[in-house]
Design an enzyme around this catalytic site. Structure first.
Site, PDB file in Angstrom:
ATOM      1  N   ASP A 177       0.834  -1.210   0.000  1.00 14.64           N
ATOM      2  CA  ASP A 177       0.000   0.000   0.000  1.00 14.64           C
ATOM      3  C   ASP A 177       0.866   1.256   0.000  1.00 14.64           C
ATOM      4  O   ASP A 177       2.034   1.240   0.385  1.00 14.64           O
ATOM      5  CB  ASP A 177      -0.919   0.016   1.227  1.00 14.64           C
ATOM      6  CG  ASP A 177      -0.150  -0.100   2.519  1.00 14.64           C
ATOM      7  OD1 ASP A 177       0.816  -0.883   2.563  1.00 14.64           O
ATOM      8  OD2 ASP A 177      -0.503   0.584   3.490  1.00 14.64           O
ATOM      9  N   GLU A 178       0.265   2.305  -0.473  1.00 15.41           N
ATOM     10  CA  GLU A 178       0.834   3.652  -0.362  1.00 15.41           C
ATOM     11  C   GLU A 178       2.257   3.786  -0.903  1.00 15.41           C
ATOM     12  O   GLU A 178       3.120   4.387  -0.279  1.00 15.41           O
ATOM     13  CB  GLU A 178       0.772   4.123   1.104  1.00 15.41           C
ATOM     14  CG  GLU A 178      -0.664   4.206   1.599  1.00 15.41           C
ATOM     15  CD  GLU A 178      -0.780   4.752   3.017  1.00 15.41           C
ATOM     16  OE1 GLU A 178      -1.710   5.537   3.256  1.00 15.41           O
ATOM     17  OE2 GLU A 178       0.034   4.404   3.882  1.00 15.41           O
ATOM     18  N   VAL A 179       2.482   3.258  -2.069  1.00 13.34           N
ATOM     19  CA  VAL A 179       3.773   3.472  -2.728  1.00 13.34           C
ATOM     20  C   VAL A 179       3.776   4.870  -3.339  1.00 13.34           C
ATOM     21  O   VAL A 179       2.794   5.293  -3.947  1.00 13.34           O
ATOM     22  CB  VAL A 179       4.019   2.392  -3.807  1.00 13.34           C
ATOM     23  CG1 VAL A 179       5.217   2.749  -4.670  1.00 13.34           C
ATOM     24  CG2 VAL A 179       4.216   1.042  -3.139  1.00 13.34           C
TER      25      VAL A 179
END
Lengths: 597, 597
Positions: free
Chosen positions: B370-372
């Site tokens: 998540d949240e790259v």
């Protein structure tokens, strides 16, 4: 303190701390902390470095003006730059003066020793080595042993340079209450060094300290849900740790009557949630004494004429109890108000007050007085008949008159029961509105506890009329706000949740410009519709610690400057056995200054 | 159940319970409860009445279809109308079938006996009298001892009419996991009667039960703050009490790396908050076994390529770690992402995966994802050089390509490390967007955990493309929402606080109409920026219990109908040693139906 002196401090710490901290553990730690530009920076441990390998606490003790102290001292603070190893098995406390407070002094000293043991992490048995600690207590008025709004809570703390085998600390206070605060501060200057497994005390210390406000409180409502005696004592222990001084006990309400009334036992029998969910005389005496040793007054509230119900079933003295739909008659279920028209009521009230006077040796008494509903009284034919017989109408003004009729009689019975004309406290309400407060309440008899918003013009209005105030503005000091509704979907009435930052920034002085002396202090309230013994600590702590520094110091700065100390006092509360809420990743404590926008 | 049968039940209870409950305490209680029109009404105790004096629990056990059971059974439930005294010293558990799960069966039986003791209030020593309890366990597949998405968790519970001195209960299950749930249900049918100081069991019971969803989880993030092993086990104990079956362990993140890696120990040495704030192999094995006995799988997550940082200091494998201003490179401090261009990275990942495979005997593996941040990768000249060398741009599509490059390699290493092609789980992200999810992620390899809002069209999109989902929509299942911000003033990003009612009403089935079979279940997440061991229980409980009933039963009704059972399971969790949050005044439990608008 500017950058220059931070640097100076840093170098002094580097040079002097090293001397006492040479016995390194062979297992090299990964990290050490170093005070750079006023921030404790996490640095990789370098065995070849000449710098001392400070753990985070050792660094933070010297890296800011106030070290790890909470609340920040107010008159003068110099924490020096030295740490000495001490042996917790060798602590001696000498009481230099003798008087009526001797017993309290002794108990506070014993508690101090126990406090120091609590800083050691569970499961760790530190090497008991290092110097002995000698603490001299100089109480200028050793006969003072009762709390009052005038009691002198100031103290001076000096920790000397150590001799070969001893560190000397002296606490001078004008009363036991000041001395006690000094011990609290002293305990905060002792830290556990987890890198070297040592207990360290800060020395060459000079602290001159005293509070800005005389009233610094927490309210606990033990009627919406019951709280165990143990959980109440835990709360008081934490209050002492941050120098709060008033435990305001909202002990009864419409939902339950856990106070054991000797004179009217059926109130308790029918009003308690169960026979075991009560506060006996013995339990209350235990709490009161526990609090006194910790410099905390226990202030009882008997809320009336609204906020009654359960327990009064076998009297004919309430109106609209459990009326439905409740929203027509009160603000939450169950409704219930006393019937002020019954003469017998005042005898019962006097009995309750007498029961309270016997177990609460208080200097003030809280009479409640919030959220009276005209509609509730108006639902009773007897009340309406009483009004008609006097030629009163059934409008708001007439019901205020009825309320005044009640309050006048209740006040007389309170004075009688307590045997003195003690200060009485009332909540803000329709009775305390600006245009008529002075018609009903004498400013020399009543202190008003404000639960409007902090920006309400009522505050300035009451100040202008000369009233003394305790500030509990709901928008910053109601600790129950923000959770889910309990009578439907969505969130509760005073949402959102109030963060510690907002509590910290909520300044009574700024609400009272020109009238500062009329503000006795402030109080955070935990109304307990959605809290009980299990859900207590996290609701109250560490937010009440933020209030504590506000009231002790009225600091000028923002919350960012105090954040590291706040994180530390939160961890300290946990070490004391209080399940304080967590407010940031531990990373923010270890990496100062990185957790901001 | 309609009004008529409630009445019928009421009279049966009146007639039959009385027979076994005749030994009244002489000290008459103030209140008793009576089931009237499907509500347990608080009534004044009348010693001359012929009605039985039921306490609140005894009344509630029969006054609604599901008694005090939580979660509600799904296939059939008849709780009869009888209570029998039992003696907790005389409980025998007979395992009728033998197989590889024997050890688990025995451990679950022992735990069952301890559970029963926990319903007795602290400080109370009940009279140990009454019948013995014989529990027969009939496990149809005694060799099954591993959790999987296909494992059969159904069970049947029968409690017979009692003989003179014995009550017989039989639990039939197709696996240990079903049997275990049956024991949990049986334990909920035992109550403590505080009026008479007796332990009572419901008899003449028939329950046929099994879950709607196979995946029913709680996520705990032990990286933003550390959680003690004890607090994790307490959480799993509570999960078992409400039949949740997956403890999703988000064990590392940018802030810390407490997982002890045998193959790459410097990750732990530099990444843990302190040498004691780690999870050793022994501790993890202890937790895994503790969980298995309770029917809970421990699902490890190693979140990558974002959400890394601390611990990787002595590698050259991260990008933008601790970059400032952090908001330019990530969603919270500190930033940090793996550098997917380094070949060495995949060796390190394989080592971490191997370390995890050895201690987590899991049927699934969570790879995070998540949240790259493109900006983070783009801040590295080496990454940009890698992109340029391949003729890729520096736009979003190219960075997705880079991410895909990473994920493909990481996936291969995961299969290698776990020695099998086990199901992999990824969070929703820019990689899982509707228009390209199938370009990057094979629906037969990946399960997608959804943390969008519950109304996001992405959910339907992924279902249409055939993906299997685990629902963790943040607007109902993120338990950290609503508290104060930790990087500034105000409240945190996903405020407001989510009440248990909203958790309860959050229906995966209603998000998946036409694709119900692709929903494996749901999970509540405690991201721990503002939680640690001290602040754990109140954040998770009782809200996770609301989720548990949703996932077990997908009930059709509202929250009002289940509120009394919810209040009871909350109190039960407290009795089990979990500091569950308080959601209503006790008055609402004692006065059913009065606490609504």
């Amino acid at each position: 303190m500017g950058t220059k002196s931070y640097f100076l401090n840093f170098f002094i710490v580097c040079i002097l701390v090293q001397c006492v901290l040479t016995d390194a553990n062979d297992d090299n730690p990964a990290w050490r902390w170093s005070c750079i530009n006023g921030r404790c920076m996490k640095m990789e441990f370098d065995p070849n470095s000449k710098e001392p390998y400070l753990n985070a606490e050792s660094c933070k003790m010297f890296c800011g003006t106030f070290g790890l102290l909470w609340p920040q001292p107010t008159s003068g603070v110099d924490l020096g730059s030295h740490l000495s190893k001490i042996n917790l098995d060798k602590i001696n406390i000498i009481n230099e003066a003798s008087g009526k407070s001797d017993e309290l002094m002794t108990a506070a000293g014993e508690r101090f020793k126990k406090l120091l043991l609590k800083i050691i992490p569970e499961g760790v048995t530190p090497k008991m080595r290092g110097k002995s600690l000698m603490v001299y207590l100089v109480n200028k008025n050793p006969d003072v042993k009762e709390m009052s709004l005038d009691v002198d809570e100031t103290y001076q703390l000096r920790i000397g340079a150590s001799s070969d085998d001893q560190v000397n600390a002296t606490i001078i206070g004008r009363t036991f209450f000041g001395i006690r605060h000094g011990l609290e501060t002293l305990s905060q200057l002792v830290i556990y060094d987890d890198i070297r497994d040592l207990v360290l005390i800060t020395r060459d210390v000079s602290v001159d300290d005293g509070p800005v406000y005389p009233y610094r409180g927490i309210l606990l409502d033990t009627a919406r849900n019951y709280f165990t005696v143990e959980s109440i004592k835990r709360t008081i222990e934490a209050m002492a740790a941050v120098k709060l001084n008033t435990f305001h006990w909202h002990i009864t309400d419409s939902q339950s009557f856990p106070f054991v009334s000797q004179r009217r036992p059926s109130l308790t029998k029918y009003g308690a949630y169960s026979p075991s969910k009560v506060y006996t005389r013995e339990a209350i005496a235990d709490i009161v004494q526990f609090a006194l040793v910790r410099g905390v007054r226990v202030l009882p509230e008997f809320d009336a004429p609204a906020h009654v119900g359960e327990g009064w079933q076998h009297t004919d003295l309430t109106v609209c109890f459990k009326a439905e739909p409740w929203s027509s008659y009160c603000v939450e279920p169950p409704c219930g108000q006393l019937d002020p028209t019954k003469d017998e009521l005042y005898d019962v009230l006097e009995d309750i007050y007498r029961d309270m006077a016997e177990v609460f040796p208080t200097d003030m008494f809280h009479m409640g007085g919030d959220e009276v509903s005209e509609a509730c009284w108006n639902s009773s034919a007897e009340v309406r008949g009483f009004m008609a017989a006097r030629g009163w109408g059934l409008d708001k003004a007439s019901y205020l008159r009825l309320w005044d009729y009640f309050q006048e009689r209740a006040q007389a019975r309170a004075y009688k029961a307590f045997g003195k004309k003690l200060p009485l406290i009332l909540w803000t309400s329709s009775l305390t509105e600006f245009d008529h407060i002075d018609k009903y309440l004498n400013k020399d008899d009543y202190i008003i506890q404000v639960w409007t918003s902090g920006s309400s013009p009522e505050i300035k209005g009451m100040l202008n009329k000369g009233y003394k105030l305790i500030i509990s503005n709901y928008d910053a000091l109601y600790l129950d706000c923000g959770f889910s509704s309990w009578v439907g979907l969505g969130n509760n009435w005073c949402s959102p949740y109030i963060g510690w930052q907002k509590v910290y920034l909520n300044s009574p002085a700024s609400m009272a410009v020109g009238h500062e002396k009329q503000i006795l202090g402030a109080e955070a309230a935990l109304w307990s519709e959605q809290a009980d013994s299990s859900a207590l600590d996290g609701r109250v702590w560490p937010r009440a610690a933020a209030l504590a520094e506000r009231l002790w110091a009225e600091p000028g700065g923002g919350f960012e400057q105090v954040e590291q100390r706040m994180l530390h006092i939160r961890d300290r509360l946990v070490a004391l056995g209080v399940q304080a809420d967590s407010i940031e990743p531990e990373w923010c404590y270890q990496n100062e200054g990185y957790c901001h926008r």
